[in-house]
Design an enzyme around this catalytic site. Structure first.
Site, PDB file in Angstrom:
ATOM      1  N   THR A 149       0.800  -1.152  -0.041  1.00  0.00           N
ATOM      2  CA  THR A 149       0.054  -0.004   0.012  1.00  0.00           C
ATOM      3  C   THR A 149       0.982   1.457   0.100  1.00  0.00           C
ATOM      4  O   THR A 149       1.858   1.151   0.579  1.00  0.00           O
ATOM      5  CB  THR A 149      -0.851  -0.021   1.474  1.00  0.00           C
ATOM      6  OG1 THR A 149      -1.550  -1.074   1.091  1.00  0.00           O
ATOM      7  CG2 THR A 149      -1.761   1.345   1.379  1.00  0.00           C
ATOM      8  N   GLY A 150       0.443   2.384  -0.519  1.00  0.00           N
ATOM      9  CA  GLY A 150       1.216   3.699  -0.664  1.00  0.00           C
ATOM     10  C   GLY A 150       1.417   4.081  -1.870  1.00  0.00           C
ATOM     11  O   GLY A 150       1.203   3.541  -2.998  1.00  0.00           O
ATOM     12  N   SER A 151       2.133   5.123  -1.795  1.00  0.00           N
ATOM     13  CA  SER A 151       2.409   6.072  -3.039  1.00  0.00           C
ATOM     14  C   SER A 151       3.522   5.325  -4.025  1.00  0.00           C
ATOM     15  O   SER A 151       3.817   5.526  -5.206  1.00  0.00           O
ATOM     16  CB  SER A 151       2.757   7.381  -2.712  1.00  0.00           C
ATOM     17  OG  SER A 151       3.915   7.558  -1.997  1.00  0.00           O
ATOM     18  N   THR A 152       4.421   4.531  -3.297  1.00  0.00           N
ATOM     19  CA  THR A 152       5.291   3.575  -4.200  1.00  0.00           C
ATOM     20  C   THR A 152       4.934   2.636  -4.803  1.00  0.00           C
ATOM     21  O   THR A 152       5.119   2.272  -6.081  1.00  0.00           O
ATOM     22  CB  THR A 152       6.532   3.361  -3.323  1.00  0.00           C
ATOM     23  OG1 THR A 152       6.904   4.622  -2.382  1.00  0.00           O
ATOM     24  CG2 THR A 152       7.948   3.081  -4.024  1.00  0.00           C
TER      25      THR A 152
ATOM     26  N   GLY B  59       5.812  -0.968   0.219  1.00  0.00           N
ATOM     27  CA  GLY B  59       6.702   0.226   0.582  1.00  0.00           C
ATOM     28  C   GLY B  59       7.254   0.142   1.851  1.00  0.00           C
ATOM     29  O   GLY B  59       6.895  -0.899   2.725  1.00  0.00           O
TER      30      GLY B  59
ATOM     31  N   GLY C 233       3.219   1.601   8.008  1.00  0.00           N
ATOM     32  CA  GLY C 233       1.862   1.866   8.597  1.00  0.00           C
ATOM     33  C   GLY C 233       1.711   3.356   8.433  1.00  0.00           C
ATOM     34  O   GLY C 233       0.752   3.857   9.034  1.00  0.00           O
ATOM     35  N   GLY C 234       2.741   4.085   7.819  1.00  0.00           N
ATOM     36  CA  GLY C 234       2.401   5.483   7.540  1.00  0.00           C
ATOM     37  C   GLY C 234       1.014   5.626   6.823  1.00  0.00           C
ATOM     38  O   GLY C 234       0.211   6.662   6.994  1.00  0.00           O
TER      39      GLY C 234
ATOM     40  N   GLU D  68      -0.671  -5.536   6.100  1.00  0.00           N
ATOM     41  CA  GLU D  68       0.532  -5.544   5.436  1.00  0.00           C
ATOM     42  C   GLU D  68       1.473  -6.659   5.920  1.00  0.00           C
ATOM     43  O   GLU D  68       2.209  -7.368   5.441  1.00  0.00           O
ATOM     44  CB  GLU D  68       1.276  -4.172   5.459  1.00  0.00           C
ATOM     45  CG  GLU D  68       0.746  -3.172   4.378  1.00  0.00           C
ATOM     46  CD  GLU D  68       1.313  -1.916   4.754  1.00  0.00           C
ATOM     47  OE1 GLU D  68       1.269  -1.093   3.499  1.00  0.00           O
ATOM     48  OE2 GLU D  68       1.866  -1.558   5.884  1.00  0.00           O
TER      49      GLU D  68
END
Ligand code: 5RP
Length: 222
Positions: free
Chosen positions: A25-28, A81, A94-95, A102
């Site tokens: 999960t995330g922007s990367t 990420g 976990g940001g 995850e």
């Protein structure tokens, strides 16, 4: 191409036909999912397990097949990420609030790759606030325990309300600045009733791909 995209593109080389893939999960991971969708259009055959509603929505919109984790015996490879990684390949995650799924997906995986930009690779973990997922029932009491331990807790917010994870829990972020012993801390925090998961990912990543200006660096667990 930015560093996140560089790392994500490199990770595609580790994906083989027929694999069951875990998607982080995330922007990367956003760059990974987009690139993966292109490979699938060109004939790559994979099935994917997702770690969040956010990733499932994106993947499905791009035509990627998402299956339930319970449908598979194991995942061949998970690419995710991270918020911080140290030289031992331990990290904070976990940001984006997806740490529970995850970690479950990572633990069900034969191999785990993290894709990060160069700012995430740190000498010592702890500058990034450590996310702890807690059940809403009595969460103020867990919060108070963290306060008494000197862990500088903050309840994560979404506007005026508490941030709620995909599993209906809250997140308390701990501003620790320095984590001397990440294994001891993970065990200590997980023992508190009400804590569901801790964003310390110790001994989980096998490979970290770091995007660096115009290239990538690959670090493997020895
Ligand atoms: C989400 C995560 C992300 O992997 C982590 O926050 C990194 O995100 P980004 O790639 O957007 O920097 O752990 O729970």
């Amino acid at each position: 191409m930015n560093e996140k995209q560089l790392a994500a593109e490199k990770s595609i080389e580790f994906i083989k036909d027929g694999m069951i893939l875990g998607l982080g999960t995330g922007s990367t991971v956003f760059f990974l999912v987009n690139r993966l969708a292109e490979s699938i259009k060109q004939g790559l055959k994979v099935k994917c397990v997702s770690t969040s509603n956010q990733t499932s929505t994106l993947a499905k919109s791009l035509g990627i097949e998402i299956i339930d984790l319970n449908e598979v015996a194991y995942i061949d490879l998970t690419i995710d990420g991270a918020d911080e990684v140290d030289k031992n390949l331990n990290g904070i995650k976990g940001g984006g609030g997806a740490l529970l799924f995850e970690k479950i997906v990572a633990k069900a995986s034969m191999k785990v790759i993290w894709i990060v930009d160069s700012s995430k690779f740190v000498e010592q973990l702890g500058k990034f606030p450590l996310p702890v997922e807690v059940v809403p029932f009595g969460s103020n009491h867990v919060f108070r325990k963290f306060l008494e331990s000197g862990y500088n807790p903050t309840k994560r917010k979404n506007g005026e309300h508490n941030f709620i994870t995909d599993s209906g829990n809250e997140i308390i972020d701990l501003q620790l600045n320095k984590i001397e012993d990440s294994i001891k801390l993970e065990n200590e925090v997980k023992l508190l009733p009400g804590v569901v998961e801790v964003g310390l990912f110790n001994n989980i990543a096998d490979i970290v791909i770091i995007g660096r200006e115009n290239s990538t660096e690959i670090i493997s667990r020895v």
